[in-house]
Design a protein around this motif. Structure first.
Motif, short mmCIF file in Angstrom:
data_model
loop_
_atom_site.label_atom_id
_atom_site.label_comp_id
_atom_site.label_asym_id
_atom_site.label_seq_id
_atom_site.Cartn_x
_atom_site.Cartn_y
_atom_site.Cartn_z
N PRO A 46 0.82 -1.22 0.00
CA PRO A 46 0.00 0.00 0.00
C PRO A 46 0.85 1.27 0.00
O PRO A 46 1.91 1.32 0.63
N ARG A 47 0.38 2.26 -0.73
CA ARG A 47 0.99 3.59 -0.67
C ARG A 47 0.40 4.35 0.51
O ARG A 47 -0.66 3.97 1.03
N PRO A 48 1.06 5.41 0.95
CA PRO A 48 0.52 6.20 2.07
C PRO A 48 -0.91 6.64 1.80
O PRO A 48 -1.23 7.17 0.73
N GLY A 49 -1.80 6.38 2.76
CA GLY A 49 -3.20 6.79 2.65
C GLY A 49 -4.11 5.76 2.02
O GLY A 49 -5.34 5.92 2.03
N GLU A 50 -3.55 4.68 1.45
CA GLU A 50 -4.39 3.65 0.84
C GLU A 50 -4.91 2.68 1.89
O GLU A 50 -4.21 2.37 2.87
N TYR A 56 -7.50 -0.96 -2.95
CA TYR A 56 -7.17 -2.27 -3.52
C TYR A 56 -7.40 -3.33 -2.44
O TYR A 56 -7.49 -3.02 -1.25
N PHE A 57 -7.47 -4.58 -2.90
CA PHE A 57 -7.29 -5.71 -1.99
C PHE A 57 -5.81 -6.07 -2.08
O PHE A 57 -5.34 -6.50 -3.13
N GLY A 144 5.78 11.53 -7.52
CA GLY A 144 6.82 11.08 -6.60
C GLY A 144 6.48 9.86 -5.76
O GLY A 144 6.98 9.72 -4.64
N THR A 145 5.66 8.96 -6.28
CA THR A 145 5.27 7.78 -5.50
C THR A 145 6.14 6.57 -5.79
O THR A 145 6.01 5.55 -5.11
N GLU A 146 7.02 6.66 -6.80
CA GLU A 146 7.83 5.51 -7.18
C GLU A 146 9.26 5.96 -7.43
O GLU A 146 9.54 7.15 -7.63
N ASP A 147 10.19 5.00 -7.43
CA ASP A 147 11.58 5.34 -7.70
C ASP A 147 11.77 5.59 -9.20
O ASP A 147 10.87 5.42 -10.02
N GLU A 148 12.98 6.01 -9.55
CA GLU A 148 13.25 6.42 -10.93
C GLU A 148 13.05 5.28 -11.92
O GLU A 148 12.51 5.48 -13.01
N ALA A 149 13.46 4.07 -11.53
CA ALA A 149 13.33 2.93 -12.44
C ALA A 149 11.86 2.61 -12.72
O ALA A 149 11.48 2.33 -13.85
N ALA A 150 11.04 2.61 -11.67
CA ALA A 150 9.62 2.31 -11.84
C ALA A 150 8.93 3.38 -12.68
O ALA A 150 8.08 3.09 -13.52
N THR A 151 9.29 4.65 -12.46
CA THR A 151 8.72 5.73 -13.24
C THR A 151 9.09 5.60 -14.71
O THR A 151 8.26 5.78 -15.61
N ALA A 152 10.36 5.24 -14.98
CA ALA A 152 10.81 5.05 -16.36
C ALA A 152 10.05 3.91 -17.03
O ALA A 152 9.68 3.99 -18.20
N ALA A 153 9.80 2.83 -16.27
CA ALA A 153 9.04 1.70 -16.82
C ALA A 153 7.62 2.12 -17.17
O ALA A 153 7.07 1.72 -18.20
N ARG A 154 7.01 2.92 -16.31
CA ARG A 154 5.64 3.38 -16.58
C ARG A 154 5.60 4.29 -17.81
O ARG A 154 4.66 4.24 -18.61
N LEU A 155 6.60 5.15 -17.98
CA LEU A 155 6.64 6.03 -19.14
C LEU A 155 6.80 5.23 -20.43
O LEU A 155 6.15 5.53 -21.44
N GLU A 156 7.64 4.22 -20.39
CA GLU A 156 7.82 3.37 -21.58
C GLU A 156 6.52 2.65 -21.94
O GLU A 156 6.12 2.59 -23.10
N ALA A 157 5.85 2.11 -20.90
CA ALA A 157 4.57 1.45 -21.14
C ALA A 157 3.52 2.43 -21.65
O ALA A 157 2.68 2.09 -22.49
N ALA A 158 3.56 3.67 -21.13
CA ALA A 158 2.56 4.66 -21.51
C ALA A 158 2.60 4.98 -23.00
O ALA A 158 1.56 5.25 -23.62
N ARG A 159 3.79 4.94 -23.60
CA ARG A 159 3.88 5.20 -25.04
C ARG A 159 3.10 4.15 -25.84
O ARG A 159 2.39 4.49 -26.80
N ASP A 160 3.19 2.91 -25.43
CA ASP A 160 2.44 1.85 -26.09
C ASP A 160 0.95 1.97 -25.79
O ASP A 160 0.10 1.74 -26.68
N GLU A 161 0.62 2.32 -24.54
CA GLU A 161 -0.79 2.43 -24.16
C GLU A 161 -1.48 3.56 -24.91
O GLU A 161 -2.66 3.44 -25.28
N MET A 162 -0.79 4.66 -25.15
CA MET A 162 -1.38 5.77 -25.89
C MET A 162 -1.78 5.34 -27.31
O MET A 162 -2.77 5.83 -27.86
#
Length: 200
Positions: A46-50, A56-57, A144-162
């Motif tokens: 869980p992230r802070p506040g979740e 989520y479960f 700012g909820t994830e480290d640099e590697a996780a953010t980079a992975a999300r950005l790469e995936a986002a290009r395909d998702e768009m």
């Protein structure tokens, strides 16, 4: 007019990470409380506040694997080191009882729902898009909820998702939470047939 309940409608809200799905969903909960909002299961912490059972479960990898093996997941995906999925049973129960259901899931999950026997043909898929890819980068990095590697992975995936937008029945551009929510409310009020893929 009959007293027997109509079958509910299944709506799927998807889009790239950082586009604001959770924020729009929170506003939609306030404006359309009668809609049933599916809660996904995940193996991430869980992230802070979740809160478990609300955001989520939060389950172990072993428990998630058991749910998949027992075919109790409507859709599931592995991303950035964690599993995510939608429990099938509650969705089918609420639809059968005549209640409209909304899933907020990623693009992989939306594709699986579209292919799901007995549900895919009736699902209305809605893509939430950012005003621009530069704005999406700003939102992802800024939260700012994830480290640099996780953010980079999300950005790469986002290009395909768009690039997946044509697969969806509707596209809403998230220029503001208010406008995006209003667009969703309007879609929920429309007749139950999915729209042509080029409709916005």
């Amino acid at each position: 007019m009959t007293d027997s309940p109509r079958r509910g409608r299944l709506f799927v809200l998807s889009g790239p990470s950082g586009v604001g799905k959770s924020t729009v969903l929170a506003r939609l909960r306030r404006d359309v409380p009668q809609l049933w909002y599916s809660v996904s299961a995940t193996t991430r912490t869980p992230r802070p506040g979740e809160t478990n059972g609300v955001n989520y479960f939060f389950v172990s990898a072993d428990e998630f694997g058991r749910l998949v093996a027992d075919q109790q997941m409507l859709e599931h995906a592995y991303f950035a080191g964690n599993h995510y999925g939608t429990p099938r049973g509650p969705v089918e129960e609420h639809l059968a009882a005549g209640q409209d259901v909304l899933l907020e899931i990623d693009v992989q999950g939306a594709r699986q729902v579209r292919q799901a026997p007995g549900l895919g043909s009736e699902a209305v898929l809605v893509f939430l898009a950012p005003p621009s890819f530069d704005e999406l980068i700003r939102r992802l990095v800024g939260r700012g909820t994830e480290d640099e590697a996780a953010t980079a992975a999300r950005l790469e995936a986002a290009r395909d998702e768009m690039a997946s937008q044509p697969e969806f029945d509707h596209t809403l551009v998230n220029t503001s939470v208010e406008d995006a929510t209003a667009g969703l409310v309007a879609l929920l009020a429309e007749p139950c047939s999915p729209a042509p893929a080029d409709r916005t």
